[in-house]
Design a protein around this motif. Structure first.
Motif, PDB file in Angstrom:
ATOM      1  N   GLY A   1       0.818  -1.202   0.000  1.00 48.27           N
ATOM      2  CA  GLY A   1       0.000   0.000   0.000  1.00 48.27           C
ATOM      3  C   GLY A   1       0.856   1.258   0.000  1.00 48.27           C
ATOM      4  N   ALA A   2       1.871   1.246   0.876  1.00 44.61           N
ATOM      5  CA  ALA A   2       2.731   2.427   1.011  1.00 44.61           C
ATOM      6  C   ALA A   2       3.483   2.732  -0.276  1.00 44.61           C
ATOM      7  CB  ALA A   2       3.718   2.222   2.155  1.00 44.61           C
ATOM      8  N   LEU A   3       3.857   1.697  -1.018  1.00 46.08           N
ATOM      9  CA  LEU A   3       4.700   1.904  -2.197  1.00 46.08           C
ATOM     10  C   LEU A   3       3.940   1.728  -3.517  1.00 46.08           C
ATOM     11  CD1 LEU A   3       8.017   0.129  -1.090  1.00 46.08           C
ATOM     12  CD2 LEU A   3       7.368   2.513  -0.827  1.00 46.08           C
ATOM     13  N   ALA A   4       2.602   1.767  -3.468  1.00 47.45           N
ATOM     14  CA  ALA A   4       1.803   1.508  -4.680  1.00 47.45           C
ATOM     15  C   ALA A   4       2.176   2.458  -5.821  1.00 47.45           C
ATOM     16  CB  ALA A   4       0.320   1.612  -4.362  1.00 47.45           C
TER      17      ALA A   4
ATOM     18  N   HIS B   1       7.850   2.477 -11.340  1.00 43.65           N
ATOM     19  CA  HIS B   1       8.927   1.610 -11.790  1.00 43.65           C
ATOM     20  C   HIS B   1       8.481   0.694 -12.915  1.00 43.65           C
ATOM     21  CE1 HIS B   1      10.978   3.047  -8.197  1.00 43.65           C
ATOM     22  NE2 HIS B   1      12.085   2.571  -8.721  1.00 43.65           N
ATOM     23  N   ALA B   2       7.203   0.288 -12.878  1.00 38.81           N
ATOM     24  CA  ALA B   2       6.712  -0.653 -13.890  1.00 38.81           C
ATOM     25  C   ALA B   2       6.497   0.022 -15.237  1.00 38.81           C
ATOM     26  CB  ALA B   2       5.408  -1.284 -13.425  1.00 38.81           C
ATOM     27  N   TYR B   3       5.927   1.220 -15.211  1.00 37.81           N
ATOM     28  CA  TYR B   3       5.482   1.809 -16.472  1.00 37.81           C
ATOM     29  C   TYR B   3       6.387   2.902 -17.004  1.00 37.81           C
ATOM     30  CZ  TYR B   3       1.376  -0.674 -14.839  1.00 37.81           C
ATOM     31  OH  TYR B   3       0.536  -1.652 -14.350  1.00 37.81           O
ATOM     32  N   ILE B   4       7.076   3.584 -16.121  1.00 33.05           N
ATOM     33  CA  ILE B   4       7.910   4.696 -16.567  1.00 33.05           C
ATOM     34  C   ILE B   4       9.399   4.351 -16.475  1.00 33.05           C
ATOM     35  CG2 ILE B   4       8.309   7.179 -16.372  1.00 33.05           C
ATOM     36  CD1 ILE B   4       5.422   7.063 -16.446  1.00 33.05           C
ATOM     37  N   LEU B   5       9.860   3.999 -15.291  1.00 35.76           N
ATOM     38  CA  LEU B   5      11.296   3.816 -15.103  1.00 35.76           C
ATOM     39  C   LEU B   5      11.809   2.504 -15.704  1.00 35.76           C
ATOM     40  CD1 LEU B   5      11.562   5.066 -11.424  1.00 35.76           C
ATOM     41  CD2 LEU B   5      11.960   6.354 -13.537  1.00 35.76           C
ATOM     42  N   ARG B   6      11.041   1.448 -15.489  1.00 35.52           N
ATOM     43  CA  ARG B   6      11.354   0.125 -16.034  1.00 35.52           C
ATOM     44  C   ARG B   6      12.800  -0.279 -15.782  1.00 35.52           C
ATOM     45  NH1 ARG B   6       8.381   1.298 -21.612  1.00 35.52           N
ATOM     46  NH2 ARG B   6       9.429   3.259 -21.159  1.00 35.52           N
ATOM     47  N   VAL B   7      13.237  -0.104 -14.556  1.00 31.72           N
ATOM     48  CA  VAL B   7      14.562  -0.552 -14.133  1.00 31.72           C
ATOM     49  C   VAL B   7      14.561  -2.076 -14.077  1.00 31.72           C
ATOM     50  CG1 VAL B   7      16.132  -0.581 -12.161  1.00 31.72           C
ATOM     51  CG2 VAL B   7      14.948   1.531 -12.780  1.00 31.72           C
ATOM     52  N   ASP B   8      15.537  -2.693 -14.706  1.00 32.48           N
ATOM     53  CA  ASP B   8      15.564  -4.165 -14.692  1.00 32.48           C
ATOM     54  C   ASP B   8      15.583  -4.685 -13.253  1.00 32.48           C
ATOM     55  OD1 ASP B   8      16.848  -6.957 -14.638  1.00 32.48           O
ATOM     56  OD2 ASP B   8      16.401  -6.668 -16.767  1.00 32.48           O
TER      57      ASP B   8
ATOM     58  N   THR C   1       8.540  -4.323  -8.121  1.00 32.05           N
ATOM     59  CA  THR C   1       8.550  -4.978  -9.442  1.00 32.05           C
ATOM     60  C   THR C   1       7.275  -5.770  -9.717  1.00 32.05           C
ATOM     61  OG1 THR C   1       9.726  -6.866  -8.486  1.00 32.05           O
ATOM     62  CG2 THR C   1      11.072  -5.193  -9.577  1.00 32.05           C
ATOM     63  N   GLU C   2       6.318  -5.739  -8.807  1.00 36.56           N
ATOM     64  CA  GLU C   2       5.198  -6.668  -8.970  1.00 36.56           C
ATOM     65  C   GLU C   2       4.261  -6.325 -10.127  1.00 36.56           C
ATOM     66  OE1 GLU C   2       2.941  -6.948  -5.362  1.00 36.56           O
ATOM     67  OE2 GLU C   2       2.350  -4.832  -5.467  1.00 36.56           O
TER      68      GLU C   2
END
Lengths: 142, 135
Positions: free
Chosen positions: A79-82, A88-95, A138-139
């Protein structure tokens, strides 16, 4: 994987100390990351990554603040990191492999600054906590 | 590399190895005959763990003396870990990172980002060398 009561208590209590040096810890963590794992710099072509750079300091603060948010909502890290998870998933996409590297460098920094507190149990708790944070971030990747 | 010459070396071997078994409990799978590993304090006090930690650190000492030929230095140990011990090479990475963290704890400020980077290369080289003879 979820944190036991004891592990939560360890993390919350150590966070009290860590947060007093939050910015310095953030900066040092990133310095360690970029030196030991130069490939991670590929995510920051737009930054000045030299030691002492304002951007490095600002970003380090952001990272540690996010960890702090997770600690403060340790019973609901997802919840805190939603928002960050979506970022990270859609913009940053860090491996995903890089979360382990960052977590490792944060542990090294904390171990160097708080050696007495960084017992084997504390180490285990922090390692587990950071891997939970990493999987939350990363989820949504696919 | 000068860090290893210091007297803290003896303590480090024990601590690094102990920590592996505490932080990553699944690594205990290789040590069924080590006796009591049921808790962090049991692991810390276990004489077999301590003895094994010393062996590992001695090997690392050899690695440091032979940095230009890690694969040669570890050829025999690599075969041993594959054929007799059946250890997943992933564990070498875990142990290498544990060593880095223990060094950070013991050397604090001296364990600068630059020193860490050198050690990361070292432990990566050792991990690769130990996995090199796997088949």
């Amino acid at each position: 994987m979820s944190l036991t009561k004891t592990e939560r208590a360890i993390i919350v209590s150590m966070w009290g100390k860590i947060s007093t040096q939050a910015d310095a810890i953030g900066t040092e963590t990133l310095e360690r990351l970029f030196l030991s794992y130069p490939q991670t710099k590929t995510y920051f072509p737009h930054f000045d990554l030299h030691a002492g750079s304002a951007q490095l300091r600002a970003h380090g603060s952001k990272v540690v603040a996010a960890v702090g948010d997770a600690v403060k909502s340790i019973d609901n890290i997802a919840g805190a990191l939603a928002r960050l998870s979506e970022l990270h998933a859609y913009i940053l996409r860090v491996d995903p492999v890089n979360f382990k590297l960052l977590s490792h460098c944060l542990l090294v920094t904390v171990a160097a600054r708080f050696p007495a507190d960084f017992t084997a149990e504390a180490h285990a708790a922090w390692d587990k906590f950071l891997s939970i944070v990493s999987s939350v971030l990363t989820e949504k990747y696919r | 590399m000068a860090l290893l010459g210091e007297r803290k070396r003896k303590d480090l071997s024990f601590l690094q190895f102990t920590r592996l078994l505490v932080v990553y409990p699944w690594t205990q799978r290789f040590f069924d005959n080590f006796g009591n590993l049921s808790s962090a304090s049991a692991i810390m006090g276990n004489p077999k763990v301590k003895a094994h930690g010393k062996k590992v650190l001695t090997s690392l000492g050899e690695a440091i003396k032979n940095m230009d030929d890690l694969k040669g230095t570890f050829a025999h140990l690599s075969e041993l870990h594959c054929d007799r011990l059946h250890v997943d090479p992933e564990n070498f990475k875990l142990l290498g990172n544990e060593l880095v963290i223990v060094l950070a704890k013991y050397f604090g400020k001296e364990f600068t980002p630059q020193v860490q980077a050198a050690w990361q290369k070292m432990v990566a080289g050792v991990s690769i060398a130990l996995a090199h003879k796997y088949h």
